[in-house]
Design a protein around this motif. Sequence first.
Motif, PDB file in Angstrom:
ATOM      1  N   LEU A   1       0.798  -1.369  -0.057  1.00 49.61           N
ATOM      2  CA  LEU A   1      -0.038   0.062  -0.056  1.00 49.61           C
ATOM      3  C   LEU A   1       0.937   1.203   0.024  1.00 49.61           C
ATOM      4  CD1 LEU A   1      -2.818   1.296   0.400  1.00 49.61           C
ATOM      5  CD2 LEU A   1      -2.710   0.988   2.836  1.00 49.61           C
ATOM      6  N   SER A   2       0.599   2.180  -0.942  1.00 48.29           N
ATOM      7  CA  SER A   2       1.307   3.247  -0.990  1.00 48.29           C
ATOM      8  C   SER A   2       0.489   4.511  -1.154  1.00 48.29           C
ATOM      9  CB  SER A   2       2.394   3.276  -1.889  1.00 48.29           C
ATOM     10  OG  SER A   2       2.166   3.123  -3.296  1.00 48.29           O
ATOM     11  N   GLY A   3       1.074   5.595  -0.978  1.00 46.19           N
ATOM     12  CA  GLY A   3       0.383   7.036  -1.698  1.00 46.19           C
ATOM     13  C   GLY A   3      -0.696   7.435  -0.603  1.00 46.19           C
ATOM     14  N   GLY A   4      -0.913   8.536  -0.541  1.00 44.80           N
ATOM     15  CA  GLY A   4      -1.891   9.411   0.168  1.00 44.80           C
ATOM     16  C   GLY A   4      -1.466   9.561   1.542  1.00 44.80           C
ATOM     17  N   ILE A   5      -2.436  10.249   2.218  1.00 50.60           N
ATOM     18  CA  ILE A   5      -2.288  10.369   3.766  1.00 50.60           C
ATOM     19  C   ILE A   5      -3.476   9.679   4.423  1.00 50.60           C
ATOM     20  CG2 ILE A   5      -2.055  12.086   5.595  1.00 50.60           C
ATOM     21  CD1 ILE A   5      -1.130  13.950   3.326  1.00 50.60           C
ATOM     22  N   PHE A   6      -3.037   8.786   5.150  1.00 50.30           N
ATOM     23  CA  PHE A   6      -4.331   8.027   5.709  1.00 50.30           C
ATOM     24  C   PHE A   6      -3.742   7.275   6.959  1.00 50.30           C
ATOM     25  CE2 PHE A   6      -1.962   4.295   4.332  1.00 50.30           C
ATOM     26  CZ  PHE A   6      -1.471   4.817   2.795  1.00 50.30           C
TER      27      PHE A   6
ATOM     28  N   GLY B   1      -7.146  13.187   9.881  1.00 52.21           N
ATOM     29  CA  GLY B   1      -7.637  14.275  10.294  1.00 52.21           C
ATOM     30  C   GLY B   1      -9.249  14.562  10.269  1.00 52.21           C
ATOM     31  N   THR B   2      -9.721  13.541   9.497  1.00 53.86           N
ATOM     32  CA  THR B   2     -11.233  13.108   9.461  1.00 53.86           C
ATOM     33  C   THR B   2     -11.595  11.979   9.867  1.00 53.86           C
ATOM     34  OG1 THR B   2     -11.211  11.738   7.273  1.00 53.86           O
ATOM     35  CG2 THR B   2     -10.554  14.283   7.046  1.00 53.86           C
ATOM     36  N   LEU B   3     -13.202  11.695   9.690  1.00 50.59           N
ATOM     37  CA  LEU B   3     -13.899  10.406  10.056  1.00 50.59           C
ATOM     38  C   LEU B   3     -14.007   9.664   8.845  1.00 50.59           C
ATOM     39  CD1 LEU B   3     -16.038  11.754  13.075  1.00 50.59           C
ATOM     40  CD2 LEU B   3     -13.804  10.787  13.612  1.00 50.59           C
ATOM     41  N   ARG B   4     -13.651  10.293   7.722  1.00 49.13           N
ATOM     42  CA  ARG B   4     -14.190   9.320   6.521  1.00 49.13           C
ATOM     43  C   ARG B   4     -13.360   8.273   6.062  1.00 49.13           C
ATOM     44  NH1 ARG B   4     -14.679  11.884   0.269  1.00 49.13           N
ATOM     45  NH2 ARG B   4     -15.794  10.044  -0.463  1.00 49.13           N
TER      46      ARG B   4
END
Length: 121
Positions: A24-29, A103-106
């Motif tokens: 898994l790569s990419g994004g902020i999660f 930073g979110t709940l999504r």
Amino acid sequence: QVQLVESGGGLVQAGGSLRLSCALSGGIFRVNAMGWYRQAPGKQRELVAAIFSGGNTNYADSVKGRFTISRDNAENTVYLQMNSLKPEDTAVYYCNANLRSRGTLRSNDYWGQGTQVTVSS
């Protein structure tokens, strides 16, 4: 941006083993869970195994005792060790990640392209 790349599929005789990997790569999660699904021709996609952020795991009854899901300590790679493979395990295996944007709940589900596992009798 988020990518899941599977590897490790192939052809194996019944009773053999394969190890699938999903990077898994990419994004902020943050990773809520990762898992493996499979879909055989003419059948519904089904959950094979999942591992959650706390380390708990779930397995389909059909693979309990044969498959083991694990992840690295950064939660960016998940593995599926498949032992004692049976012809009925033949399917396309898909890596799934349920990710929450920081930073979110999504949360959203992301999927890899799939890797073919074929088990000959």
